[in-house]
Design a protein around this motif. Sequence first.
Motif, PDB file in Angstrom:
ATOM      1  N   ALA A 172       0.842  -1.203   0.000  1.00 42.94           N
ATOM      2  CA  ALA A 172       0.000   0.000   0.000  1.00 42.94           C
ATOM      3  C   ALA A 172       0.875   1.250   0.000  1.00 42.94           C
ATOM      4  CB  ALA A 172      -0.913   0.004   1.223  1.00 42.94           C
ATOM      5  N   ASP A 173       0.435   2.267  -0.707  1.00 46.97           N
ATOM      6  CA  ASP A 173       1.149   3.553  -0.712  1.00 46.97           C
ATOM      7  C   ASP A 173       0.773   4.407   0.489  1.00 46.97           C
ATOM      8  OD1 ASP A 173       2.555   3.265  -3.257  1.00 46.97           O
ATOM      9  OD2 ASP A 173       0.561   3.368  -4.154  1.00 46.97           O
ATOM     10  N   SER A 174      -0.436   4.230   0.983  1.00 45.69           N
ATOM     11  CA  SER A 174      -0.903   4.947   2.172  1.00 45.69           C
ATOM     12  C   SER A 174      -1.947   4.074   2.849  1.00 45.69           C
ATOM     13  CB  SER A 174      -1.480   6.322   1.814  1.00 45.69           C
ATOM     14  OG  SER A 174      -2.529   6.206   0.870  1.00 45.69           O
ATOM     15  N   LEU A 175      -2.178   4.366   4.123  1.00 50.67           N
ATOM     16  CA  LEU A 175      -3.048   3.481   4.895  1.00 50.67           C
ATOM     17  C   LEU A 175      -3.809   4.270   5.949  1.00 50.67           C
ATOM     18  CD1 LEU A 175      -4.025   0.689   5.982  1.00 50.67           C
ATOM     19  CD2 LEU A 175      -1.882   0.569   7.270  1.00 50.67           C
ATOM     20  N   THR A 176      -5.111   4.005   6.037  1.00 48.37           N
ATOM     21  CA  THR A 176      -5.938   4.516   7.120  1.00 48.37           C
ATOM     22  C   THR A 176      -6.317   3.357   8.026  1.00 48.37           C
ATOM     23  OG1 THR A 176      -6.909   6.229   5.708  1.00 48.37           O
ATOM     24  CG2 THR A 176      -8.073   5.697   7.743  1.00 48.37           C
ATOM     25  N   VAL A 177      -6.021   3.476   9.306  1.00 42.40           N
ATOM     26  CA  VAL A 177      -6.448   2.484  10.290  1.00 42.40           C
ATOM     27  C   VAL A 177      -7.696   3.021  10.981  1.00 42.40           C
ATOM     28  CG1 VAL A 177      -5.863   1.309  12.450  1.00 42.40           C
ATOM     29  CG2 VAL A 177      -4.144   1.552  10.651  1.00 42.40           C
ATOM     30  N   LEU A 178      -8.796   2.300  10.877  1.00 43.06           N
ATOM     31  CA  LEU A 178     -10.009   2.730  11.557  1.00 43.06           C
ATOM     32  C   LEU A 178      -9.813   2.607  13.065  1.00 43.06           C
ATOM     33  CD1 LEU A 178     -12.808   1.093   9.366  1.00 43.06           C
ATOM     34  CD2 LEU A 178     -11.970   3.448   9.306  1.00 43.06           C
ATOM     35  N   PRO A 179     -10.180   3.623  13.832  1.00 41.80           N
ATOM     36  CA  PRO A 179     -10.039   3.543  15.296  1.00 41.80           C
ATOM     37  C   PRO A 179     -10.792   2.343  15.860  1.00 41.80           C
ATOM     38  CG  PRO A 179     -10.498   5.792  14.603  1.00 41.80           C
ATOM     39  CD  PRO A 179     -10.689   4.929  13.393  1.00 41.80           C
ATOM     40  N   PHE A 180     -10.277   1.781  16.944  1.00 37.60           N
ATOM     41  CA  PHE A 180     -10.860   0.550  17.466  1.00 37.60           C
ATOM     42  C   PHE A 180     -12.263   0.753  18.031  1.00 37.60           C
ATOM     43  CE2 PHE A 180      -8.982   2.368  21.285  1.00 37.60           C
ATOM     44  CZ  PHE A 180      -9.774   1.924  22.338  1.00 37.60           C
ATOM     45  N   THR A 181     -12.677   1.993  18.242  1.00 36.15           N
ATOM     46  CA  THR A 181     -14.020   2.286  18.725  1.00 36.15           C
ATOM     47  C   THR A 181     -14.963   2.738  17.617  1.00 36.15           C
ATOM     48  OG1 THR A 181     -13.384   4.575  19.203  1.00 36.15           O
ATOM     49  CG2 THR A 181     -13.124   2.974  20.991  1.00 36.15           C
TER      50      THR A 181
END
Length: 630
Positions: A326-335
């Motif tokens: 991946a060139d960029s990544l968004t991690v969804l918050p655990f909540t």
Amino acid sequence: MLPETVAAAFPLPDQAQWRSAVDKVLKGADFEKRLVSQSADGIRIAPLYPAAPAGLRPMRAATGRWQVAARLDHPSPAAARDLALADLEGGAETLVLSFAGARAARGYGLVAEDVAALDTALDGVMLDLIRLRLDPAPAGERNARLVAELIARRDIDPAKADVDFGLDPIGVFASHGALSAAWPELGRRLATLIGELRGRGFSGPFLTVDTRPYHEAGASEAQELGAAMATALAYLRALEAGGMALDLARDAISFTLVADTDEFMTIAKFRAARLLWERVQQACGLAPKPMALHAETAWRSLTRRDPWVNQLRATIASFSAGIGGADSLTVLPFTAALGLADAFARRVARNTQLILLEEANLWRVADPAAGAGGFEALTQGLCEQGWSKLQDLEREAADGLPGMIAALANGHVQQGLARQRALRAKAIATRREPITGTSEFPNLGETSVSVLAVPPVADGSEAVATETGLMTEALPSVRLAEAFEALRDQADAATTRRGTRPTVFLATLGSIADFTARAGFARNLFEAGGLAAPSGDGFASGGATDLAALVTAFETSGARLACLCGSDAGYAGEAIAVAQALQAKGASVWLAGRPGDLESALNQAGVSAFIFAGCDVIEALRSAHAIAAP
């Protein structure tokens, strides 16, 4: 390297020797059934692969770190600014603008109707030093122009502004069920807007092929890849028809894929996506360029119960996206499944990536999966299956509509995803696909987590097609844990109503050694539905079960449902008498385990249901709720 004399003492076994040793352990059991599995697309997953020869490499445009992305999705511009600045100061390099109305905003999203509001949301953000991404939304054209106007207002050279404008009318059609204009007209508008933005000096990308709507609706890896390539082809043709050179049309497109919790399949999917895009470009007569690939961790894998486990899911998904290129990544918050994330959850999401980048150093190898037989085989399998799905979608083209839009309009996509969703739902219900903290190892005493006290905003889903537009069934957004969460909610409501949690009495037979395995299984199953199932040291007495003590304990418990838990030998010797005694006291009686030859006798004694590995846990829990908390 080991000296030759030492290496000679440890000769390398070959595949045949390994297989011979495995067959001895299997003792006649079927190798394919015991050790070989299949992916959702029917790709064979073997336990061992030989090293793969050098082949096509799914390379990124530039080696190095992937960019850490953070979402800007608070409705209030001022509050969004504060969160965004904290994200950037904490290590984020990309901001994802999720305006109200975007599917990815989940009912929230930045409310910015004019450039002044957007300016407030990005106050203090140096737009020439970071990257901006826009989530696809029904008002995508307006949002794109707002960003362009803000950059002009701040007197920033558009050539120095790194913006992915996120236009994705096909994705919006899939997620909202409406296309705002006839496709040829919409294609002309896209070409005009992109030309306008290019004329200002922006380099794009301008269009985003976003596969999140398909993934949330249950797509397999190949279905997601097929939808991505079919969408990209539709955009290429539309822009070319609008007078844009094909190479410029290609450069206008970026991709957003979902990183899920299946590490091997996610890595293979990302690698396959790059190879498929190269193949599409070749088929169009273009010299291939690497795709611009953004990743986001899976919404459908998030849980509301025991949400701390979401951090583990995010870590696996982030690792897989990084390894996959991946060139960029968004991690969804655990909540995120519970509401709008606060600063703490956002910080955990950022740090998940930063640890993988700075401490694990994942980015230092360009393609870590290269040459690994398992990854190469899965990548090739997904390339083949993804290409087949692309061809399937392309065959749906009709009445001037490209394959992807026609397949959405006539329900072909929805039907295929519904079938896949049903298969996965069955796997979830039978716990062949377990959800830690939800369907397995539930925690009835979990502590609550905090989210921001922000009410949802108008989500823009009421967008309606014009007279010349299209309408279709919007794809659902389904999290895998929802069926279990509904049962937990039902149990919590009953607990509030009754003052005590609905309970299942575990009628344990024999000694602790006899009943522990099945009592643990039963407790885990019932607690997955929010029903308490306490067990103690049992009722063993003189090598058997003290029936009077067991019955007294049942009466004291206040439970309506009793589940027998013991060994096969204990069932053969005692289950019928215990079941009859419990039924005489008004209990509905179940048994943990398969009944085998005793089924008829147990049914006659009052045992009405059996729970065992592979049973439909959702249906069992619904029945248990009807008994334990009517």
